[in-house]
Design a protein around this motif. Structure first.
Motif, mmCIF file in Angstrom:
data_model
loop_
_atom_site.group_PDB
_atom_site.id
_atom_site.type_symbol
_atom_site.label_atom_id
_atom_site.label_comp_id
_atom_site.label_asym_id
_atom_site.label_seq_id
_atom_site.Cartn_x
_atom_site.Cartn_y
_atom_site.Cartn_z
ATOM 1 N N ALA A 10 0.822 -1.333 -0.033
ATOM 2 C CA ALA A 10 0.000 -0.094 0.097
ATOM 3 C C ALA A 10 0.974 1.208 0.018
ATOM 4 O O ALA A 10 0.571 2.172 -0.795
ATOM 5 N N ILE A 11 1.937 1.108 0.751
ATOM 6 C CA ILE A 11 3.014 2.459 0.727
ATOM 7 C C ILE A 11 3.458 2.743 -0.425
ATOM 8 O O ILE A 11 3.558 3.804 -1.110
ATOM 9 N N VAL A 12 3.804 1.734 -1.132
ATOM 10 C CA VAL A 12 4.737 1.737 -2.491
ATOM 11 C C VAL A 12 3.620 2.217 -3.356
ATOM 12 O O VAL A 12 3.663 3.167 -4.430
ATOM 13 N N ALA A 13 2.218 1.771 -3.591
ATOM 14 C CA ALA A 13 1.180 2.070 -4.335
ATOM 15 C C ALA A 13 0.904 3.590 -4.210
ATOM 16 O O ALA A 13 0.806 4.250 -5.174
ATOM 17 N N GLY A 14 0.654 4.112 -2.924
ATOM 18 C CA GLY A 14 0.409 5.407 -2.765
ATOM 19 C C GLY A 14 1.827 6.498 -3.051
ATOM 20 O O GLY A 14 1.568 7.380 -3.799
ATOM 21 N N ALA A 15 2.784 6.116 -2.506
ATOM 22 C CA ALA A 15 3.942 6.738 -3.318
ATOM 23 C C ALA A 15 4.380 6.751 -4.361
ATOM 24 O O ALA A 15 4.595 7.939 -5.303
ATOM 25 N N SER A 16 4.098 5.679 -5.450
ATOM 26 C CA SER A 16 4.297 5.791 -6.683
ATOM 27 C C SER A 16 3.272 6.244 -7.554
ATOM 28 O O SER A 16 3.440 6.988 -8.626
ATOM 29 N N TYR A 17 1.990 6.496 -6.920
ATOM 30 C CA TYR A 17 1.003 7.668 -7.560
ATOM 31 C C TYR A 17 1.327 8.759 -7.756
ATOM 32 O O TYR A 17 1.187 9.537 -8.861
ATOM 33 N N PHE A 18 2.175 9.366 -6.796
ATOM 34 C CA PHE A 18 2.779 10.720 -6.899
ATOM 35 C C PHE A 18 3.663 11.009 -8.092
ATOM 36 O O PHE A 18 3.539 11.980 -8.659
ATOM 37 N N TRP A 33 -5.138 4.040 -9.977
ATOM 38 C CA TRP A 33 -4.027 4.105 -9.183
ATOM 39 C C TRP A 33 -4.168 5.065 -7.947
ATOM 40 O O TRP A 33 -3.477 4.660 -6.826
ATOM 41 N N LYS A 34 -4.777 6.092 -8.179
ATOM 42 C CA LYS A 34 -4.818 7.056 -7.068
ATOM 43 C C LYS A 34 -5.826 6.461 -5.680
ATOM 44 O O LYS A 34 -5.601 6.532 -4.822
ATOM 45 N N GLY A 35 -6.844 5.417 -6.046
ATOM 46 C CA GLY A 35 -7.447 4.996 -5.109
ATOM 47 C C GLY A 35 -7.038 3.781 -4.531
ATOM 48 O O GLY A 35 -7.309 3.123 -3.526
ATOM 49 N N LEU A 36 -5.791 3.061 -5.146
ATOM 50 C CA LEU A 36 -5.360 1.930 -4.690
ATOM 51 C C LEU A 36 -4.472 1.778 -3.527
ATOM 52 O O LEU A 36 -4.719 0.808 -2.573
ATOM 53 N N GLY A 37 -3.568 3.088 -3.112
ATOM 54 C CA GLY A 37 -2.817 3.246 -1.925
ATOM 55 C C GLY A 37 -3.857 3.026 -0.653
ATOM 56 O O GLY A 37 -3.573 2.252 0.124
ATOM 57 N N VAL A 38 -4.523 4.036 -0.490
ATOM 58 C CA VAL A 38 -5.457 3.753 0.513
ATOM 59 C C VAL A 38 -6.654 2.482 0.701
ATOM 60 O O VAL A 38 -6.843 2.173 1.696
ATOM 61 N N GLY A 39 -6.910 2.345 -0.814
ATOM 62 C CA GLY A 39 -7.649 1.012 -0.563
ATOM 63 C C GLY A 39 -7.104 -0.163 -0.182
ATOM 64 O O GLY A 39 -7.626 -0.921 0.662
ATOM 65 N N LEU A 40 -5.838 -0.312 -0.325
ATOM 66 C CA LEU A 40 -5.140 -1.564 0.214
ATOM 67 C C LEU A 40 -4.779 -1.103 1.772
ATOM 68 O O LEU A 40 -4.814 -2.157 2.461
ATOM 69 N N LEU A 41 -4.432 -0.066 2.071
ATOM 70 C CA LEU A 41 -4.491 0.262 3.377
ATOM 71 C C LEU A 41 -5.945 -0.234 4.299
ATOM 72 O O LEU A 41 -5.996 -0.734 5.227
ATOM 73 N N ALA A 42 -6.762 0.206 3.819
ATOM 74 C CA ALA A 42 -8.186 -0.448 4.101
ATOM 75 C C ALA A 42 -8.398 -2.017 4.048
ATOM 76 O O ALA A 42 -8.859 -2.447 5.018
ATOM 77 N N ALA A 43 -7.957 -2.369 3.312
ATOM 78 C CA ALA A 43 -7.743 -4.000 2.928
ATOM 79 C C ALA A 43 -6.952 -4.520 4.306
ATOM 80 O O ALA A 43 -7.389 -5.578 4.846
ATOM 81 N N TRP A 44 -5.611 -3.972 4.326
ATOM 82 C CA TRP A 44 -4.869 -4.491 5.484
ATOM 83 C C TRP A 44 -5.520 -4.319 6.719
ATOM 84 O O TRP A 44 -5.383 -5.125 7.724
ATOM 85 N N ALA A 45 -6.138 -3.053 6.927
ATOM 86 C CA ALA A 45 -6.701 -3.071 8.294
ATOM 87 C C ALA A 45 -7.910 -3.972 8.564
ATOM 88 O O ALA A 45 -8.171 -4.440 9.655
ATOM 89 N N ALA A 46 -8.546 -4.347 7.449
ATOM 90 C CA ALA A 46 -9.761 -5.283 7.575
ATOM 91 C C ALA A 46 -9.186 -6.680 7.875
ATOM 92 O O ALA A 46 -9.792 -7.366 8.873
ATOM 93 N N LEU A 47 -7.985 -6.931 7.399
ATOM 94 C CA LEU A 47 -7.508 -8.317 7.541
ATOM 95 C C LEU A 47 -7.124 -8.321 9.056
ATOM 96 O O LEU A 47 -6.696 -9.384 9.316
ATOM 97 N N VAL A 188 0.072 18.328 -1.409
ATOM 98 C CA VAL A 188 -1.247 17.692 -1.285
ATOM 99 C C VAL A 188 -1.297 16.172 -1.041
ATOM 100 O O VAL A 188 -1.825 15.571 0.090
ATOM 101 N N TRP A 189 -0.746 15.361 -2.152
ATOM 102 C CA TRP A 189 -0.796 14.019 -1.954
ATOM 103 C C TRP A 189 0.134 13.642 -0.788
ATOM 104 O O TRP A 189 -0.257 12.571 0.018
ATOM 105 N N PRO A 190 1.644 13.846 -0.683
ATOM 106 C CA PRO A 190 2.150 13.472 0.402
ATOM 107 C C PRO A 190 1.481 13.711 1.832
ATOM 108 O O PRO A 190 1.636 12.649 2.479
ATOM 109 N N LEU A 191 1.146 14.879 2.188
ATOM 110 C CA LEU A 191 0.267 14.986 3.298
ATOM 111 C C LEU A 191 -0.822 13.905 3.400
ATOM 112 O O LEU A 191 -1.132 13.614 4.607
ATOM 113 N N TYR A 192 -1.591 14.104 2.454
ATOM 114 C CA TYR A 192 -2.822 13.164 2.316
ATOM 115 C C TYR A 192 -2.563 11.778 2.728
ATOM 116 O O TYR A 192 -2.867 11.051 3.722
#
Length: 217
Positions: A10-18, A33-47, A188-192
């Motif tokens: 998820a970190i790689v997906a979010g950083a690479s989107y920038f 791609w934009k939704g992938l980083g936080v989407g994977l964080l959500a999946a990780w939290a659910a797991l 904006v993106w790095p902070l978010y």
């Protein structure tokens, strides 16, 4: 914590989107791609969820990922609604996990509640947009204030919430005093995304620690 590999993907997906925003044209690929980083964080939290709290933070992150996609695929209003729903859910969740003694926390929490919407009100050059932006910012402020008074680690969760708020304020500033400035595009993106990752790590780690202690006791 389990499934750490997914967190780091998820970190790689979010950083690479920038980086991708600098290389790829707007379109379906970039939006996904934009939704992938936080989407994977959500999946990780659910797991990692072992209680209702774990599922709630997964839902909060999921609403953020939906907001990311809707902003590009549909428009500002649709994305803002998803984000606002996430802020309100997060605020209720953080408040449920509030500290026992709030007296020391109150001044900073009240400051967040007041200053974030107040700053948002003055930012857009189009004054007709100010009420709607301020309404959204009120939900954002409620989330940031509740994060501060929660029992979750402030270094991660309360700071991550503040990074999230700063990111949104920069978006609003792009509608006014920072119009044409490179600062929002760079920050904006790095902070978010950084804020979302800090929140995910802080909440999931705390919940697993608390639940482990309950199991031992």
């Amino acid at each position: 914590m389990r499934f750490l590999w997914l967190f780091w993907i998820a970190i790689v997906a979010g950083a690479s989107y920038f980086v991708a925003t600098r290389l790829l044209p707007d379109g379906v690929v970039l939006t996904a791609w934009k939704g992938l980083g936080v989407g994977l964080l959500a999946a990780w939290a659910a797991l990692n969820a072992r209680s209702a709290g774990g599922w709630v933070i997964a839902a909060v992150l999921g609403l953020g990922a939906i907001g990311d996609v809707l902003l590009d695929a549909v428009g500002l209003m649709a994305g803002a609604v998803a984000f606002l729903a996430g802020h309100l859910l997060a605020a209720a969740f953080y408040w449920a996990w509030r500290r026992d003694d709030l007296r020391a926390s109150a001044p900073i929490a009240i400051g967040r509640l007041v200053l974030i919407p107040a700053i948002a009100w003055f930012l857009p050059a189009d004054r007709a947009a100010a009420p709607g932006i301020t309404l959204y910012a009120a939900g954002l402020a409620l989330m940031a204030a509740a994060a501060w008074v929660s029992r979750f680690p402030r270094l991660l969760v309360a700071r991550g919430a503040l990074f999230f708020a700063a990111s949104d304020l920069l978006i609003f500033a792009r509608m006014g005093p920072l119009h044409g400035s490179a600062a929002p595009d760079l920050l904006v993106w790095p902070l978010y995304f950084g804020g979302q990752a800090m929140i995910a790590w802080g909440v999931v780690g705390y919940l697993r620690g608390a639940q482990g202690a309950d199991t031992v006791n």
